[in-house]
Design an enzyme around this catalytic site. Structure first.
Site, PDB file in Angstrom:
ATOM      1  CB  CYS A  96      -0.947  -0.002   1.194  1.00 54.14           C
ATOM      2  SG  CYS A  96      -2.126  -1.364   1.228  1.00 54.14           S
ATOM      3  CG  HIS A 152      -1.550   3.121   4.456  1.00 53.68           C
ATOM      4  ND1 HIS A 152      -1.546   1.833   3.984  1.00 53.68           N
ATOM      5  CD2 HIS A 152      -0.898   3.076   5.655  1.00 53.68           C
ATOM      6  CE1 HIS A 152      -0.932   1.033   4.842  1.00 53.68           C
ATOM      7  NE2 HIS A 152      -0.529   1.760   5.863  1.00 53.68           N
TER       8      HIS A 152
END
Length: 573
Positions: A96, A152
């Protein structure tokens, strides 16, 4: 023999593309707009900077789109890709944070210090503040910038938040993994907190709304409140289809014949996301943006095969440097493309979107030197040759070193125990431990112990630390040529040495207990500041919070609804 037999099957799988019929202008269940779209004519192509919609999905496998022969229904993505340009030589990162950081900065991980793992919720770490981000460059070019979805990229202090990194508005989560309804995220036993934010505030009032629906509706509202005469950039980073596997029951029902429960839930989430994209596209048409828009669709990494995803026929999965971890689904849909309805095999990497989109926006790139990305719009729109000839997948000096790697195996110039991977032309080199290396057909998923591909993984990587593949001729990485072509191995190792000389130190600090949501009213959020010079003392009791009583009530309610939801879901499946 079984290995080679499957190659033919995979080609059939890739060639069996089909397009489901659907009503392009009819909104789906996610829509919150009216039923009569207003068609507004805009000036000719590029008379004004185009509106840019960048859609990023989470953990969607390479096989998990209709036009790759999937058993999952994605009529919207199929249609958008068919009418635009499919990117079939498109690369992302295996997890990610790295993909998101490279999209936002246009730089490889080794040039931002984020080359190891992800940014964890309790780490005092974020995207380096000296990096000029993509939305900041678009703001300079006169764009209104908005982000919806998963960030994130760190949040330990306010300077790290999306609204401080170039976005005018933000609705989404700061961490990497939240409940789709309650927005709870646990970073270990007892370390749980709420994670849905509106701007820089906690969005407590949005709890209970399924995130895929919520995010699509927010995009529609942004478009409704903005003028199509002014350029807009919307970054839609869906949480879907990352775990936990949660979806409204009407989508799960469509896949009731699937015997694999994880695959069934996962498929429902993909189709729900596909319908959300349909409604975003419909809103672009309704509010007069579409004719002067560029829609980019990208996955962030390979699918997680243990959670329903499939990268078939590619090797590997999320978290690995095999093709299944780094080759992504990507396409561009736009009325402004000169050569539409085709498949492009131009080499494209996620870092390329930064210079490409800034150039489309007529922005200035002169003050962001040494980007690792290239402007690939001529390759996408006109079919010209890509300016990119190589990709550094990564060099991670902190990852567990391969047991059998050595400097000697790397011709004295590279320690092959170090995890690294590079693509140069048609060649791809991997060193160290590239990660789980199976080929996993989608129909097996969680039922593969003892099968032939598991055996091959165990024997193939037992005493190796170097692999070489001709990716053009062998996209499934079945024939390791490292022993036959030591000259190519040495050449690519030399390129790794070159890149490593430009790398900055890894940023991967220890977790800090001060980040615990209990110190922040029960929510994940910034916990440090430039003015705060007090060192954290371990074992100290949590500070008293004005929201303490409210937080405890919320925690009890969360626990109740989590248990209730588990029971309801078990009855549905």
């Amino acid at each position: 023999m079984a290995v080679y037999a499957l190659t033919g099957f995979s080609l059939v799988s890739l060639l069996s593309f089909g397009y489901l019929s659907w009503d392009w202008m009819k909104p789906g269940l996610v829509a919150d707009v009216a039923t009569d779209p207003m068609e507004k004519s805009l000036p000719p192509a590029f008379a004004r900077p185009p509106h840019i919609i960048f859609i990023l999905t989470d953990d969607q496998g390479y096989h998990d789109v209709g036009y790759h022969g999937s058993d999952i229904q994605t009529p919207t993505l199929d249609r958008l890709a068919a009418e635009g340009v499919k990117l079939e030589n498109y690369y992302i990162q295996p997890i990610c944070t790295p993909s998101r950081s490279q999209l936002i900065t246009g730089r490889y991980q080794i040039h931002t210090g984020l080359q190891h793992s992800i940014i964890r919720p309790r780490q005092p770490n974020c995207l380096p503040l000296d990096q000029v981000t993509l939305p900041q460059k678009l703001q300079e070019a006169g764009y209104s910038t908005h982000m919806v979805g998963k960030w994130h990229l760190g949040f330990y202090k306010k300077e790290c938040l999306p609204t401080r990194r170039g976005f005018d508005t933000f609705l989404g989560s700061l961490t990497g993994n939240v409940d789709y309804y309650t927005y709870d995220n646990c970073d270990g036993p007892g370390v749980c907190g709420y994670d849905l934010h509106e701007g820089e505030d906690v969005a407590w009032d949005q709890s209970g709304k399924y995130s895929t629906f919520l995010y699509a509706q927010r995009v529609s509202k942004i478009l409704a409140s903005h003028s199509p005469k002014e350029p807009i950039f919307i970054y839609v980073a869906f949480q879907a289809v990352h775990t936990p596997l949660q979806s409204p029951k009407e989508y799960i029902y469509r896949y009731r014949s699937m015997g694999n429960v994880a695959r069934r839930k996962y498929a429902a989430m993909v189709t729900c996301m596909d319908e959300a994209v349909k409604n975003i596209t419909w809103a672009l048409k309704k509010y007069g943006y579409y004719d002067n828009s560029v829609i980019v669709f990208s996955t962030d990494n390979g699918g997680q095969t243990f959670s329903g995803g499939s990268n078939w026929p590619l090797r590997g999965r999320k978290g690995t440097y095999w093709e299944g971890g780094v080759r992504g689904i990507g396409f561009v849909h736009s009325p402004l493309i000169k050569r539409k309805r085709r498949t492009s095999w131009a080499l494209v990497h996620i870092t390329d979107w930064y210079p490409t989109l800034v150039s489309l926006a007529r922005g200035n790139l002169s003050n962001v030197p040494d980007l690792d990305g290239y402007n690939v719009w001529p390759a996408i729109s006109e079919g010209k040759e890509s300016p990119r000839t190589e990709i550094l997948h990564n060099i991670d000096p902190l990852y567990n070193h391969a047991k059998y790697g050595s400097l000697e195996d790397g011709f004295g110039i590279w320690n092959t125990a170090v995890q690294a991977s590079i693509r140069v032309g048609e060649w791809k080199l991997l060193t160290g431990d590239p990660g789980y290396s199976d080929w996993i057909p989608p129909q097996t998923l969680t039922n593969f112990p003892g099968s032939w591909w598991n055996l091959e993984r165990l024997t193939d990587g037992l005493r190796k630390s170097v692999w070489l593949f001709n990716i053009t001729a062998d996209p499934y990485e079945r024939y390791d040529l490292s022993e036959q072509r030591p000259d190519v191995v040495r050449t690519l190792l030399t390129r790794l040495v070159h890149y490593n000389q430009t790398a900055i130190p890894v940023r991967y600090p220890a977790e800090n207990p001060r980040a615990h949501p209990d110190f922040n009213g029960g929510a994940w959020g910034p916990w440090a500041s430039e003015e705060d010079g007090v060192e954290w003392e371990g074992g100290r009791e949590p500070l008293k919070s004005r929201n303490k009583k409210k937080k405890c009530k919320i925690c009890k309610l969360r626990s109740f609804f989590r248990k209730l939801n588990t029971r309801l879901m078990s009855n549905r499946i």
